[in-house]
Design an enzyme around this catalytic site. Sequence first.
Site, PDB file in Angstrom:
ATOM      1  N   ASP A 200      11.742 -12.336   6.476  1.00 58.15           N
ATOM      2  CA  ASP A 200      11.248 -13.275   5.452  1.00 58.15           C
ATOM      3  C   ASP A 200      10.283 -12.506   4.562  1.00 58.15           C
ATOM      4  OD1 ASP A 200      10.452 -15.648   4.062  1.00 58.15           O
ATOM      5  OD2 ASP A 200      10.838 -16.837   5.856  1.00 58.15           O
TER       6      ASP A 200
ATOM      7  N   THR B 229      25.499  -5.197  14.941  1.00 60.23           N
ATOM      8  CA  THR B 229      26.775  -4.577  15.342  1.00 60.23           C
ATOM      9  C   THR B 229      27.965  -5.437  14.926  1.00 60.23           C
ATOM     10  OG1 THR B 229      26.330  -5.494  17.507  1.00 60.23           O
ATOM     11  CG2 THR B 229      26.010  -3.134  17.247  1.00 60.23           C
TER      12      THR B 229
ATOM     13  N   ASP C 175      13.144 -11.806  21.306  1.00 59.73           N
ATOM     14  CA  ASP C 175      14.170 -11.302  20.366  1.00 59.73           C
ATOM     15  C   ASP C 175      14.474 -12.376  19.315  1.00 59.73           C
ATOM     16  OD1 ASP C 175      16.412 -10.073  19.242  1.00 59.73           O
ATOM     17  OD2 ASP C 175      17.723 -10.531  20.936  1.00 59.73           O
TER      18      ASP C 175
ATOM     19  N   LYS D   1      14.456 -10.607  28.362  1.00 60.28           N
ATOM     20  CA  LYS D   1      14.587 -10.849  26.913  1.00 60.28           C
ATOM     21  C   LYS D   1      14.827 -12.335  26.682  1.00 60.28           C
ATOM     22  CE  LYS D   1      18.393  -9.748  24.322  1.00 60.28           C
ATOM     23  NZ  LYS D   1      18.772 -10.829  23.414  1.00 60.28           N
TER      24      LYS D   1
ATOM     25  N   LYS E 162      14.163 -11.677  15.812  1.00 65.91           N
ATOM     26  CA  LYS E 162      14.702 -11.003  14.613  1.00 65.91           C
ATOM     27  C   LYS E 162      14.195 -11.616  13.300  1.00 65.91           C
ATOM     28  CE  LYS E 162      19.094  -9.676  16.830  1.00 65.91           C
ATOM     29  NZ  LYS E 162      19.125 -10.516  18.045  1.00 65.91           N
TER      30      LYS E 162
ATOM     31  N   ARG F  19      25.111 -10.334  30.865  1.00 60.94           N
ATOM     32  CA  ARG F  19      26.069 -10.842  31.851  1.00 60.94           C
ATOM     33  C   ARG F  19      26.304  -9.979  33.079  1.00 60.94           C
ATOM     34  NH1 ARG F  19      29.857 -12.099  26.901  1.00 60.94           N
ATOM     35  NH2 ARG F  19      28.581 -10.344  26.222  1.00 60.94           N
TER      36      ARG F  19
ATOM     37  N   THR G 180       4.795 -14.375   5.189  1.00 59.98           N
ATOM     38  CA  THR G 180       5.302 -15.314   6.199  1.00 59.98           C
ATOM     39  C   THR G 180       5.545 -14.605   7.525  1.00 59.98           C
ATOM     40  OG1 THR G 180       6.314 -16.637   4.465  1.00 59.98           O
ATOM     41  CG2 THR G 180       7.179 -16.950   6.683  1.00 59.98           C
TER      42      THR G 180
HETATM   43  O1  C5P Z   1      25.789 -10.103  28.242  1.00 62.59           O
HETATM   44  P1  C5P Z   1      25.516  -8.830  27.486  1.00 62.59           P
HETATM   45  O2  C5P Z   1      25.092  -7.679  28.384  1.00 62.59           O
HETATM   46  O3  C5P Z   1      26.617  -8.454  26.546  1.00 62.59           O
HETATM   47  O4  C5P Z   1      24.232  -9.196  26.614  1.00 62.59           O
HETATM   48  C1  C5P Z   1      23.677  -8.290  25.711  1.00 62.59           C
HETATM   49  C2  C5P Z   1      22.470  -8.894  25.039  1.00 62.59           C
HETATM   50  O5  C5P Z   1      22.048  -8.001  24.021  1.00 62.59           O
HETATM   51  C3  C5P Z   1      22.724 -10.239  24.370  1.00 62.59           C
HETATM   52  O6  C5P Z   1      21.509 -10.981  24.409  1.00 62.59           O
HETATM   53  C4  C5P Z   1      23.076  -9.848  22.954  1.00 62.59           C
HETATM   54  O7  C5P Z   1      22.764 -10.836  22.023  1.00 62.59           O
HETATM   55  C5  C5P Z   1      22.158  -8.633  22.745  1.00 62.59           C
HETATM   56  N1  C5P Z   1      22.626  -7.707  21.707  1.00 62.59           N
HETATM   57  C6  C5P Z   1      23.857  -7.065  21.750  1.00 62.59           C
HETATM   58  N2  C5P Z   1      24.241  -6.205  20.763  1.00 62.59           N
HETATM   59  C7  C5P Z   1      23.420  -5.982  19.737  1.00 62.59           C
HETATM   60  C8  C5P Z   1      22.199  -6.614  19.661  1.00 62.59           C
HETATM   61  C9  C5P Z   1      21.824  -7.483  20.669  1.00 62.59           C
HETATM   62  O8  C5P Z   1      24.607  -7.251  22.712  1.00 62.59           O
HETATM   63  N3  C5P Z   1      23.789  -5.120  18.813  1.00 62.59           N
END
Ligand code: C5P
Length: 234
Positions: A66, A121, A61, A34, A63, A213, A70
């Site tokens: 608009d 979220t 990703d 991603k 998102k 992570r 566009t």
């Molecule tokens: O490091 P981690 O596993 O928390 O990363 C989750 C990824 O998913 C990040 O890129 C975060 O921006 C994305 N994400 C999220 N919760 C959401 C939407 C996207 O953690 N509701």
Amino acid sequence: MGKDVIVALDFSRAEEVFAFLDKFESESKKPFVKIGMELFYSQGADMVRAIKARGHKIFLDLKLHDIPNTVKKSMAVLSSLDVDICNLHAGGGIAMMKAALEGLTREDGSRPLLIAVTQLTSTSEQVMKEELWIDKPIDLTVMHYASNAAQAGLDGVVCSPLEAGKVHSECGKNFLTVTPGVRFDDASKGDQVRVTTPARAKELGSDYIVVGRPVTAADDPVAAYRRCVGEFVD
Ligand code: C5P
């Protein structure tokens, strides 16, 4: 596409990205990755092309949100990068989502998958009521936005694994659930609150898990990635 693990490349520097991807050089299956706003805005379309050339599938990703015209034209640009999944905010409305699909569709009829973000979220029910003046409960709003996305012809939504079953029962079992918030049961949650393990996400019916992570910050990212695949896909 079947179930898969998507690794969030939440880096801003090209060297970090390539040092990370180099670790997977000898893997037979290159991880689906991603690319988010941080990496795209710092490194641009060349980074997308470089990662694609290394054999990775890409969820871009960005998102979008608009006016329909566009979004349509912007999606056409993203589609020409040959990415595999794009996304937008369902809050832009059904006309915007339909326009996005038109923009994504290439001359030969092929296109990347298109999924919607419902409510972020980070948005609480209190913020919805007091700032956004949306009076409906947040869980109903999320499901309503998901069904708007399905009605517009989109392929799925980003949601919690905990919502995957409900999304499938309201929008159809082929409507994709792409689910972040994944942690191993023996690891820290970081800043995520509602988390599930890859194995639990599979049981709950997620189609794709998005893992950042737990893989990118692991001592052995390849082993952590294989563990995700072992729990979620195999
Ligand atoms: O490091 P981690 O596993 O928390 O990363 C989750 C990824 O998913 C990040 O890129 C975060 O921006 C994305 N994400 C999220 N919760 C959401 C939407 C996207 O953690 N509701």
